[in-house]
Structures are given as C-alpha cells and as structure tokens.
Design a protein around this motif. Structure first.
Motif, PDB file in Angstrom:
ATOM      1  N   VAL A  35      15.370  30.635  44.450  1.00  0.00           N
ATOM      2  CA  VAL A  35      16.216  31.822  44.613  1.00  0.00           C
ATOM      3  C   VAL A  35      16.490  32.077  46.088  1.00  0.00           C
ATOM      4  O   VAL A  35      17.628  32.338  46.497  1.00  0.00           O
ATOM      5  CB  VAL A  35      15.543  33.044  43.955  1.00  0.00           C
ATOM      6  CG1 VAL A  35      16.254  34.330  44.361  1.00  0.00           C
ATOM      7  CG2 VAL A  35      15.555  32.903  42.441  1.00  0.00           C
ATOM      8  N   MET A  39      20.240  31.403  47.976  1.00  0.00           N
ATOM      9  CA  MET A  39      21.009  32.523  48.510  1.00  0.00           C
ATOM     10  C   MET A  39      21.015  32.548  50.035  1.00  0.00           C
ATOM     11  O   MET A  39      22.043  32.836  50.658  1.00  0.00           O
ATOM     12  CB  MET A  39      20.423  33.830  47.980  1.00  0.00           C
ATOM     13  CG  MET A  39      21.251  35.061  48.288  1.00  0.00           C
ATOM     14  SD  MET A  39      22.830  35.021  47.451  1.00  0.00           S
ATOM     15  CE  MET A  39      23.701  36.332  48.310  1.00  0.00           C
ATOM     16  N   ILE A 177      20.659  35.460  36.668  1.00  0.00           N
ATOM     17  CA  ILE A 177      21.413  34.745  37.696  1.00  0.00           C
ATOM     18  C   ILE A 177      22.557  33.924  37.103  1.00  0.00           C
ATOM     19  O   ILE A 177      23.642  33.830  37.679  1.00  0.00           O
ATOM     20  CB  ILE A 177      20.470  33.848  38.525  1.00  0.00           C
ATOM     21  CG1 ILE A 177      19.513  34.734  39.334  1.00  0.00           C
ATOM     22  CG2 ILE A 177      21.250  32.919  39.450  1.00  0.00           C
ATOM     23  CD1 ILE A 177      18.477  33.972  40.117  1.00  0.00           C
ATOM     24  N   LEU A 186      25.873  36.963  43.072  1.00  0.00           N
ATOM     25  CA  LEU A 186      24.897  36.240  43.893  1.00  0.00           C
ATOM     26  C   LEU A 186      25.370  34.822  44.182  1.00  0.00           C
ATOM     27  O   LEU A 186      25.325  34.358  45.325  1.00  0.00           O
ATOM     28  CB  LEU A 186      23.537  36.205  43.189  1.00  0.00           C
ATOM     29  CG  LEU A 186      22.752  37.511  43.106  1.00  0.00           C
ATOM     30  CD1 LEU A 186      21.538  37.350  42.212  1.00  0.00           C
ATOM     31  CD2 LEU A 186      22.335  37.958  44.491  1.00  0.00           C
ATOM     32  N   ARG A 187      25.841  34.134  43.143  1.00  0.00           N
ATOM     33  CA  ARG A 187      26.307  32.764  43.336  1.00  0.00           C
ATOM     34  C   ARG A 187      27.554  32.709  44.211  1.00  0.00           C
ATOM     35  O   ARG A 187      27.691  31.844  45.080  1.00  0.00           O
ATOM     36  CB  ARG A 187      26.569  32.101  41.981  1.00  0.00           C
ATOM     37  CG  ARG A 187      25.345  31.988  41.098  1.00  0.00           C
ATOM     38  CD  ARG A 187      25.561  31.034  39.930  1.00  0.00           C
ATOM     39  NE  ARG A 187      26.751  31.372  39.163  1.00  0.00           N
ATOM     40  CZ  ARG A 187      26.783  32.269  38.184  1.00  0.00           C
ATOM     41  NH1 ARG A 187      25.673  32.938  37.873  1.00  0.00           N
ATOM     42  NH2 ARG A 187      27.890  32.503  37.513  1.00  0.00           N
ATOM     43  N   THR A 190      26.804  33.195  47.856  1.00  0.00           N
ATOM     44  CA  THR A 190      26.278  31.990  48.500  1.00  0.00           C
ATOM     45  C   THR A 190      27.406  31.071  48.940  1.00  0.00           C
ATOM     46  O   THR A 190      27.371  30.499  50.043  1.00  0.00           O
ATOM     47  CB  THR A 190      25.354  31.234  47.521  1.00  0.00           C
ATOM     48  OG1 THR A 190      24.319  32.098  47.094  1.00  0.00           O
ATOM     49  CG2 THR A 190      24.740  30.012  48.194  1.00  0.00           C
ATOM     50  N   PRO A 193      30.772  34.253  51.165  1.00  0.00           N
ATOM     51  CA  PRO A 193      30.388  35.656  51.353  1.00  0.00           C
ATOM     52  C   PRO A 193      31.544  36.555  51.790  1.00  0.00           C
ATOM     53  O   PRO A 193      31.609  37.713  51.394  1.00  0.00           O
ATOM     54  CB  PRO A 193      29.288  35.581  52.425  1.00  0.00           C
ATOM     55  CG  PRO A 193      29.445  34.245  53.071  1.00  0.00           C
ATOM     56  CD  PRO A 193      30.012  33.345  52.034  1.00  0.00           C
ATOM     57  N   VAL A 203      27.284  42.213  50.772  1.00  0.00           N
ATOM     58  CA  VAL A 203      26.593  40.925  50.759  1.00  0.00           C
ATOM     59  C   VAL A 203      25.291  40.952  51.569  1.00  0.00           C
ATOM     60  O   VAL A 203      24.268  40.426  51.108  1.00  0.00           O
ATOM     61  CB  VAL A 203      27.522  39.801  51.246  1.00  0.00           C
ATOM     62  CG1 VAL A 203      26.759  38.483  51.391  1.00  0.00           C
ATOM     63  CG2 VAL A 203      28.676  39.620  50.264  1.00  0.00           C
ATOM     64  N   ILE A 207      21.691  39.924  50.008  1.00  0.00           N
ATOM     65  CA  ILE A 207      20.837  38.868  50.558  1.00  0.00           C
ATOM     66  C   ILE A 207      19.428  39.401  50.809  1.00  0.00           C
ATOM     67  O   ILE A 207      18.429  38.749  50.484  1.00  0.00           O
ATOM     68  CB  ILE A 207      21.452  38.308  51.863  1.00  0.00           C
ATOM     69  CG1 ILE A 207      22.718  37.501  51.553  1.00  0.00           C
ATOM     70  CG2 ILE A 207      20.440  37.444  52.607  1.00  0.00           C
ATOM     71  CD1 ILE A 207      23.462  37.050  52.783  1.00  0.00           C
ATOM     72  N   THR A 210      17.632  39.895  47.594  1.00  0.00           N
ATOM     73  CA  THR A 210      17.308  38.594  47.002  1.00  0.00           C
ATOM     74  C   THR A 210      16.036  38.032  47.606  1.00  0.00           C
ATOM     75  O   THR A 210      15.168  37.517  46.887  1.00  0.00           O
ATOM     76  CB  THR A 210      18.465  37.605  47.211  1.00  0.00           C
ATOM     77  OG1 THR A 210      19.636  38.110  46.569  1.00  0.00           O
ATOM     78  CG2 THR A 210      18.122  36.243  46.631  1.00  0.00           C
ATOM     79  N   TYR A 211      15.899  38.126  48.935  1.00  0.00           N
ATOM     80  CA  TYR A 211      14.669  37.639  49.565  1.00  0.00           C
ATOM     81  C   TYR A 211      13.472  38.469  49.096  1.00  0.00           C
ATOM     82  O   TYR A 211      12.405  37.920  48.790  1.00  0.00           O
ATOM     83  CB  TYR A 211      14.775  37.705  51.090  1.00  0.00           C
ATOM     84  CG  TYR A 211      13.560  37.126  51.783  1.00  0.00           C
ATOM     85  CD1 TYR A 211      13.422  35.749  51.911  1.00  0.00           C
ATOM     86  CD2 TYR A 211      12.548  37.940  52.276  1.00  0.00           C
ATOM     87  CE1 TYR A 211      12.301  35.204  52.525  1.00  0.00           C
ATOM     88  CE2 TYR A 211      11.429  37.405  52.891  1.00  0.00           C
ATOM     89  CZ  TYR A 211      11.313  36.035  53.005  1.00  0.00           C
ATOM     90  OH  TYR A 211      10.193  35.507  53.599  1.00  0.00           O
TER      91      TYR A 211
END
Length: 304
Positions: A35, A39, A177, A186-187, A190, A193, A203, A207, A210-211
């Motif tokens: 993941v 991303m 996802i 999300l996709r 990547t 953006p 975005v 990000i 997501t982290y």
C-alpha cells in the motif's frame, strides 16, 4: 505415504498450521508495504519497527500502563489494544510522513529507503535501551485460550483467530482499494495526481492517510503476534527481510500479490520444515531468485 517418509500426519498438519500462521503475518505486513509503495513510491524500511511498536504498545498497556497512571489494577486489554495500537502507530506514521517523507517524493527512492532505515534503527535502539533485548511475554486473552478438536488435530483457538483476523483485514483492504470509489481515487492519485486534484481531491492528505494506514496495518499485525512470539525490540527486524522477499515475489505495489504470495509462501515454508528442515530458512529467498530471473516484475506485478 507419509509413514514411508517417516512423517506422521499430525506433524504435517501442525507444520501446515504454523506455515499458515506465518503466512498470515507475511500477508498483512507485505500488504502494508505494498500500500505504501503503491501510493508513495517509498520502500518503508521502518515497517518492522512499526510492527514491533504495535506489539510493545499492547504489552505496555497490559502490564505497565496501570502503574504509570498510579492505578496498578488498570489494564489495556487485548481487544482494546487491537484498536489503540494501530491508531497510535498510524498517528506517528502521519507525523513522519508530513515532517520527513513528504520532502523526499521528488528525489530518488534510495533517499526514502535510507530515511526509513535510519528511523527503524532509532526506534529499535530506544526500545532496546528501555526494555533490553530479552523478550517479554504477553498473555493470550481468556476467551481465546484452549484448543478446538478437529478430529485429526487440535487447533489452538488463538491461532485460528489470527488466521481469520488477518484474512479479514487483508481482503477487506483489497476490496476497498480495488472495488470502491475511494480505491479508484487512490490508484488514480498514484498515476496522475494533478488530474485527480483537478477533480477536487486532496491528494497530499490522501497520501498522508495512506501512509498512516499502511503502518497501522503493521501495528495491528504486531498486536496479533504479541501472544505468539515474545515481544522484543528485534522482533520486527527478524521478520522484515522475509516480508520484503514476499513483496518482491508478489510484485512491488501489488495488493493481491502481497496477500496471495504471503499466504502461499508461509505454507511452502511450513511444508519445507516437514520434508527438508535444513532448507526452511532459505526457501523463500530461493523462490525470490527464481521469480526475479523469470519474471522481474513479480508474479502479480505489471511489466513496464
């Protein structure tokens, strides 16, 4: 057939169970790595340390938090720790991403790897200084103690829970996802953006979250692992190299590849311990070399 090989069915089943449990941890940890890489395009070398932090938060909550608060009887039980530890480690991950990693996105991937590797060493050093290198024991919750008689073997309840919880989290993440609108954002974020931002999507925030979610998965796995393995500063470092091999075999950034490969390699490792114990420590890396020679992008990765 097993008798001819000097192997009892019980030994085979028990090793397959061990392999499935290890595979569950491989799957959930490699999922978090996938993941984050998918991303952020950052190889998160701090993942093992974040896994270890999840286990330590559970142990501290159960054994140390009460005395710290002046109420020795107070405990953060296992079920609360399953929620609290991922939230705490995820929040720390968000701080790391905002203050450090966000400055490296335009640089070579090597800088992110070196930064997260340094963070891992710092975290492990702090925990080693505070708690030593000897492992700490974490009790299995009462409701999950004991075993289930399957007829051909006894299945410990806690290990069954680990497998079920890991599969539920892994496939829920894959579904979000790959099959939801959020996942499509999300996709797309990547790949392009700027285009996604033009549609009003934040975005940078996506990000960051997501982290945080990726490292929260590592902490969740750490809490699951605490009653099975001893809780120690090096527990993540010992597992991380194998998890990276799983990610490479499945395909860097591939969600489904991480899940399927993690579970599959855990079972292969378990079978190897039955038929050729000497090779169980290296079988994953042998498979990695073969896959890289035949399909460098990984089994589920996309060729560029």
């Amino acid at each position: 057939m097993f008798d001819l090989l000097g192997i009892t069915p019980q030994a085979l089943y028990s090793q397959l169970l061990v392999g499935l449990i290890n595979g569950s941890f491989y799957a959930i940890l490699s999922l978090g790595l996938a993941v984050i890489f998918g991303m952020l395009n950052i190889i998160n070398f701090a993942h093992g340390a974040q896994y270890m932090m999840g286990a330590f938060i559970a142990w501290i909550g159960l054994t140390q938090l009460g005395p710290w608060l002046g109420h020795p009887e107070f405990q953060l039980n296992y079920w609360v720790a399953l929620l609290v530890a991922p939230l705490v480690v995820g929040a720390l991950g968000i701080v790391i991403e905002r203050t450090m990693l966000s400055r490296l996105y335009k640089l070579d991937h090597l800088y992110g790897l070196l930064l997260t590797f340094g963070l891992a060493l710092i975290v492990e050093g702090l925990f080693r200084y505070s708690y030593g290198v000897s492992g700490q024991q974490y009790e299995i919750p009462d409701v999950l103690q004991g075993a289930i008689n399957l007829g051909f073997m006894f299945l410990p309840k806690y290990r069954a829970w680990v497998i079920i919880a890991s599969l539920a989290v892994c496939f829920s993440t894959w579904y979000v996802i790959e099959r939801t609108k959020l996942g499509s954002y999300l996709r797309a974020g990547t790949e392009n953006p700027r285009l996604v931002q033009a549609f009003g999507v934040n975005v940078p925030l996506m990000i960051t979250l997501t982290y945080g979610f990726g490292v929260a998965l590592a902490a969740f796995a750490g809490v699951l692992a605490a009653p099975i393995f001893t809780v120690g500063p090096l527990m993540g470092a010992d597992l991380l190299i194998v998890v990276f091999a799983v990610v490479v075999i499945g395909g860097m950034g591939s969600i489904l590849g991480s899940i399927v490969t993690g579970l599959g390699l855990g079972l292969v490792e378990g079978l190897t311990k039955v038929f050729y114990p000497e090779g169980s420590a290296v079988v994953v890396f042998v498979i990695m070399v073969i896959v890289l020679l035949v399909r460098p992008a990984g089994l589920f990765g996309r060729e560029k």
